[in-house]
Design an enzyme around this catalytic site. Structure first.
Site, PDB file in Angstrom:
ATOM      1  N   CYS A   6      39.631  16.889  92.936  1.00 35.58           N
ATOM      2  CA  CYS A   6      38.655  17.957  93.170  1.00 35.58           C
ATOM      3  C   CYS A   6      38.368  18.156  94.659  1.00 35.58           C
ATOM      4  O   CYS A   6      38.548  17.252  95.465  1.00 35.58           O
ATOM      5  CB  CYS A   6      37.361  17.629  92.424  1.00 35.58           C
ATOM      6  SG  CYS A   6      36.364  19.081  92.104  1.00 35.58           S
ATOM      7  N   ASP A 124      29.346  12.538  85.278  1.00 31.79           N
ATOM      8  CA  ASP A 124      29.411  12.335  86.728  1.00 31.79           C
ATOM      9  C   ASP A 124      28.211  11.516  87.200  1.00 31.79           C
ATOM     10  O   ASP A 124      27.265  11.273  86.439  1.00 31.79           O
ATOM     11  CB  ASP A 124      29.385  13.730  87.382  1.00 31.79           C
ATOM     12  CG  ASP A 124      29.943  13.753  88.788  1.00 31.79           C
ATOM     13  OD1 ASP A 124      30.208  12.671  89.342  1.00 31.79           O
ATOM     14  OD2 ASP A 124      30.099  14.852  89.325  1.00 31.79           O
TER      15      ASP A 124
HETATM   16  O1  LIG Z   1      32.177  18.167  95.739  1.00 31.66           O
HETATM   17  C1  LIG Z   1      31.081  18.692  95.896  1.00 31.66           C
HETATM   18  O2  LIG Z   1      30.511  18.678  96.996  1.00 31.66           O
HETATM   19  C2  LIG Z   1      30.382  19.351  94.753  1.00 31.66           C
HETATM   20  C3  LIG Z   1      29.346  20.209  95.018  1.00 31.66           C
HETATM   21  C4  LIG Z   1      28.710  20.834  93.974  1.00 31.66           C
HETATM   22  C5  LIG Z   1      29.082  20.594  92.685  1.00 31.66           C
HETATM   23  C6  LIG Z   1      30.123  19.737  92.407  1.00 31.66           C
HETATM   24  C7  LIG Z   1      30.769  19.103  93.443  1.00 31.66           C
HETATM   25  N1  LIG Z   1      31.793  18.236  93.214  1.00 31.66           N
HETATM   26  C8  LIG Z   1      32.312  17.950  91.957  1.00 31.66           C
HETATM   27  C9  LIG Z   1      33.413  16.962  92.081  1.00 31.66           C
HETATM   28  O3  LIG Z   1      34.066  16.865  93.066  1.00 31.66           O
HETATM   29  C10 LIG Z   1      33.743  16.092  90.970  1.00 31.66           C
HETATM   30  O4  LIG Z   1      33.585  16.779  89.779  1.00 31.66           O
HETATM   31  C11 LIG Z   1      32.975  14.810  90.968  1.00 31.66           C
HETATM   32  O5  LIG Z   1      31.630  15.063  91.209  1.00 31.66           O
HETATM   33  C12 LIG Z   1      33.552  13.737  91.826  1.00 31.66           C
HETATM   34  O6  LIG Z   1      32.779  13.438  92.909  1.00 31.66           O
HETATM   35  P1  LIG Z   1      33.014  12.131  93.806  1.00 31.66           P
HETATM   36  O7  LIG Z   1      31.950  11.149  93.455  1.00 31.66           O
HETATM   37  O8  LIG Z   1      32.888  12.637  95.195  1.00 31.66           O
HETATM   38  O9  LIG Z   1      34.388  11.600  93.533  1.00 31.66           O
END
Ligand SMILES: O=C(O)c1ccccc1NCC(=O)[C@H](O)[C@H](O)COP(=O)(O)O
Length: 201
Positions: A6, A124
């Site tokens: 993502c 999440d």
């Molecule tokens: O990535 C972002 O900043 C974000 C902002 C708003 C809504 C969702 C967002 N991210 C979603 C994701 O990247 C993934 O679904 C997930 O949250 C993984 O996050 P991480 O803990 O950074 O691997």
């Protein structure tokens, strides 16, 4: 194991994601260090082969706005992050893309995939995209059903262990495959996919 990478922002991110064999790629369209605009997202989506799921990720906008943005990008799925009610999913149900319901795990969370009409469920951390780890052993008290993905602070180093604890259908990552906030590390993208599929070092 279904793997979603993502927060991709560049052509090279997309090229590498496809090379890794990832099953899905996500593009953040709302406020975030990873935010890209609809025009860039549409160009990147056009680079993705049909067997890789393209996902628009949004938070904090109306369902109507989200649907309009997703249509403009040509993605095959829209990920609604946060507290979108069942009515938002109903409003988007007839549009030509699938829906992903992304939520943190709370005492009242409905963890049945499809409960809001979505195709995929994403469990999440409380702060999406923060890279913060959370207590995934809590999933044992309220085990999700169906096609659900685990996210929140996963990385090449932790994903195999998290899979063995939570037993998800898929995994999703953003921060754990970055060299700095919003900048994807192509080596870590490769390492993550291998580790998630049990082929890590
Ligand atoms: O990535 C972002 O900043 C974000 C902002 C708003 C809504 C969702 C967002 N991210 C979603 C994701 O990247 C993934 O679904 C997930 O949250 C993984 O996050 P991480 O803990 O950074 O691997």
């Amino acid at each position: 194991m279904f793997v979603k990478l993502c927060g991709l922002r560049t052509e090279s991110d997309v090229t590498v994601a496809i090379e890794t064999g990832a099953d899905a790629v996500g593009f953040v369209l709302t406020s975030s260090p990873r935010q890209i605009d609809v025009d860039l997202a549409a160009r990147l989506v056009a680079e993705v082969p049909a067997d890789v799921l393209t996902v628009a990720v949004v938070r904090g906008i109306t369902a109507a706005e989200a649907g309009e943005m997703a249509l403009k990008t040509g993605v095959r799925a829209l990920q609604l992050h946060g507290d979108y009610p069942r009515e938002s999913f109903d409003e988007l149900a007839e549009l030509p893309f699938g829906l992903v319901r992304a939520t943190a795990l709370g005492p009242e969370t409905d963890v049945r995939t499809g409960a809001f009409g979505e195709e995929l469920l994403l469990i999440d951390s409380p702060v999406a995209g923060s890279g913060e780890q959370w207590d995934i052993t809590r999933l044992a008290e309220n085990p999700p059903t169906g096609k659900w993905m685990l996210a929140g602070g996963l990385s090449p180093e932790t994903v195999a262990g998290a899979i063995s604890v939570a037993r998800p259908w898929g995994v999703d990552v953003s921060s754990g495959i970055e060299s700095s906030r919003g900048v994807k590390d192509h080596g870590r993208m490769r390492e993550f996919v291998l580790a998630a599929r049990g082929q890590g070092l």
